[in-house]
Write a protein that holds these residues in place. Structure first.
Motif, PDB file in Angstrom:
ATOM      1  N   ASP A  22       0.830  -1.200   0.000  1.00  0.00           N
ATOM      2  CA  ASP A  22       0.000   0.000   0.000  1.00  0.00           C
ATOM      3  C   ASP A  22       0.872   1.260   0.000  1.00  0.00           C
ATOM      4  O   ASP A  22       0.592   2.221  -0.707  1.00  0.00           O
ATOM      5  CB  ASP A  22      -0.935   0.021   1.214  1.00  0.00           C
ATOM      6  N   GLU A  43       2.712   6.571   8.051  1.00  0.00           N
ATOM      7  CA  GLU A  43       1.719   5.509   8.243  1.00  0.00           C
ATOM      8  C   GLU A  43       0.476   5.858   7.443  1.00  0.00           C
ATOM      9  O   GLU A  43       0.223   7.022   7.135  1.00  0.00           O
ATOM     10  CB  GLU A  43       1.377   5.320   9.715  1.00  0.00           C
ATOM     11  N   LEU A  44      -0.282   4.860   7.098  1.00  0.00           N
ATOM     12  CA  LEU A  44      -1.522   5.079   6.358  1.00  0.00           C
ATOM     13  C   LEU A  44      -2.600   5.478   7.355  1.00  0.00           C
ATOM     14  O   LEU A  44      -2.711   4.892   8.425  1.00  0.00           O
ATOM     15  CB  LEU A  44      -1.896   3.824   5.579  1.00  0.00           C
ATOM     16  N   ALA A  45      -3.397   6.476   7.008  1.00  0.00           N
ATOM     17  CA  ALA A  45      -4.341   7.064   7.958  1.00  0.00           C
ATOM     18  C   ALA A  45      -5.690   6.368   8.001  1.00  0.00           C
ATOM     19  O   ALA A  45      -6.428   6.525   8.957  1.00  0.00           O
ATOM     20  CB  ALA A  45      -4.542   8.540   7.620  1.00  0.00           C
ATOM     21  N   GLY A  46      -6.066   5.632   6.981  1.00  0.00           N
ATOM     22  CA  GLY A  46      -7.384   5.002   6.989  1.00  0.00           C
ATOM     23  C   GLY A  46      -7.889   4.826   5.575  1.00  0.00           C
ATOM     24  O   GLY A  46      -7.126   4.570   4.662  1.00  0.00           O
ATOM     25  N   GLN A  47      -9.183   4.981   5.402  1.00  0.00           N
ATOM     26  CA  GLN A  47      -9.766   4.795   4.081  1.00  0.00           C
ATOM     27  C   GLN A  47     -10.874   5.807   3.828  1.00  0.00           C
ATOM     28  O   GLN A  47     -11.442   6.363   4.757  1.00  0.00           O
ATOM     29  CB  GLN A  47     -10.293   3.385   3.919  1.00  0.00           C
ATOM     30  N   ALA A  48     -11.130   6.057   2.559  1.00  0.00           N
ATOM     31  CA  ALA A  48     -12.227   6.919   2.134  1.00  0.00           C
ATOM     32  C   ALA A  48     -13.145   6.087   1.253  1.00  0.00           C
ATOM     33  O   ALA A  48     -12.675   5.297   0.440  1.00  0.00           O
ATOM     34  CB  ALA A  48     -11.688   8.113   1.357  1.00  0.00           C
ATOM     35  N   ARG A  65     -13.543   2.226  -2.667  1.00  0.00           N
ATOM     36  CA  ARG A  65     -12.911   2.290  -1.350  1.00  0.00           C
ATOM     37  C   ARG A  65     -11.431   2.548  -1.569  1.00  0.00           C
ATOM     38  O   ARG A  65     -10.747   1.784  -2.224  1.00  0.00           O
ATOM     39  CB  ARG A  65     -13.098   0.982  -0.589  1.00  0.00           C
ATOM     40  N   HIS A  67      -7.645   3.400   0.202  1.00  0.00           N
ATOM     41  CA  HIS A  67      -6.878   3.257   1.450  1.00  0.00           C
ATOM     42  C   HIS A  67      -5.770   4.267   1.480  1.00  0.00           C
ATOM     43  O   HIS A  67      -5.238   4.646   0.504  1.00  0.00           O
ATOM     44  CB  HIS A  67      -6.275   1.854   1.552  1.00  0.00           C
TER      45      HIS A  67
END
Length: 67
Positions: A22, A43-48, A65, A67
């Motif tokens: 990712d 770091e990855l913050a989440g998803q939309a 979706r 990420h």
């Protein structure tokens, strides 16, 4: 983020290619969409999630979706 032709703001499109993590996909997309080469991904913050009626196919829905 980019302003769309609908007047809203969204993240640039793209996807994870085979064999990419990712974070690698995010770095590649940032480079492709913005030209930026000097950035740090901590770091990855989440998803939309986007859901709305498809503009072309009547009765179909568009669901994405990210990420």
């Amino acid at each position: 983020m980019m302003k769309s032709n609908r007047g809203d703001y969204k993240f640039p499109g793209g996807g994870v290619e085979a064999g990419e993590s990712d974070k690698q996909a995010l770095a590649r997309e940032l480079l492709e969409e913005t030209g930026y080469t000097d950035f740090v991904i901590r770091e990855l913050a989440g998803q939309a999630i986007q859901t709305h009626p498809d503009r072309i196919e009547k009765g179909a829905w568009y669901h994405l979706r990210s990420h």
